[in-house]
Design an enzyme around this catalytic site. Structure first.
Site, short mmCIF file in Angstrom:
data_model
loop_
_atom_site.label_atom_id
_atom_site.label_comp_id
_atom_site.label_asym_id
_atom_site.label_seq_id
_atom_site.Cartn_x
_atom_site.Cartn_y
_atom_site.Cartn_z
CB VAL A 93 16.42 64.49 30.32
CG1 VAL A 93 15.00 64.35 29.80
CG2 VAL A 93 16.82 63.27 31.16
N GLY A 101 9.98 62.89 34.93
CA GLY A 101 10.48 61.74 35.64
C GLY A 101 11.58 60.96 34.95
N GLY A 103 14.83 61.92 34.19
CA GLY A 103 16.09 62.04 34.91
C GLY A 103 16.07 61.24 36.21
CG ASN A 130 22.50 72.73 36.26
OD1 ASN A 130 21.34 73.07 36.48
ND2 ASN A 130 22.81 71.80 35.39
CB VAL A 131 20.44 76.75 41.04
CG1 VAL A 131 19.56 76.71 42.27
CG2 VAL A 131 21.62 77.69 41.25
CG ASN A 132 16.59 74.81 37.75
OD1 ASN A 132 16.16 75.37 38.76
ND2 ASN A 132 16.41 75.30 36.55
CE1 TYR A 137 21.36 65.13 39.10
CE2 TYR A 137 23.04 66.79 39.42
CZ TYR A 137 22.34 65.93 38.59
OH TYR A 137 22.64 65.88 37.26
#
Length: 163
Positions: A93, A101, A103, A130-132, A137
């Site tokens: 995205v 919203g 993703g 990619n911690v974010n 997830y």
């Protein structure tokens, strides 16, 4: 006062979306610091999404007629479950559209699709830095499998491996 945003619309990708999807793939590669690996073009992607024997599918998110995100996926198979699964190859995205919203909508759409098709799994990979994305997830209900590693053979190694 915050700018009002129309909700994004999700739909199956069409051939007319190929240039936008390739552009988003290039943005994703830049984000992942892997732009040097990108070879895809609209022409090379076309047969795999829209040819006589497609091997992948894509969903696009658009706002006001502009593609702002995509998810590209394909069917895999679980021998343990004895069922096919849905494997998400890439979800992206655009940065200006994140935290709105989109993703979540794409992931939810794919989970619904997997359920409707009777699949046993919905899987994807995420870069460990990619911690974010990992937190996102996990909030969505995904389980990370730290004991598994991806094995990959590509390019000259693949050509030599197959000899």
């Amino acid at each position: 006062m915050a700018e009002a945003r129309l909700p994004a619309t999700l739909r199956a990708a069409e051939a007319r979306d190929l240039d936008a999807i390739v552009g988003l793939i290039r943005e994703l590669a830049e984000f992942e610091k892997l732009a040097h690996l990108v070879e895809v073009t609209a022409n090379s992607l076309h047969p795999h999404l829209f040819g006589t024997r497609p091997v992948a599918e894509a969903v696009v998110a658009e706002r006001e007629g502009k593609v702002i995100g995509f998810a590209l996926f394909f069917t895999n198979f679980s021998t343990f479950l004895g069922k096919p699964g849905l494997y998400l190859e890439d979800l992206y995205v655009q940065p200006a559209e994140r935290s709105r919203g989109v993703g979540q909508a794409l992931l939810t759409h794919l989970a619904e699709l997997a359920n409707a098709r009777g699949y046993g799994r919905f899987e994807w990979s995420v870069l460990d830095w990619n911690v974010n994305a990992i937190r996102f997830y996990e909030r969505m209900g995904a389980t990370l499998l730290p004991e598994w590693r991806i094995c990959r053979v590509t390019g000259d190694a693949l050509r030599n491996f197959g000899r």
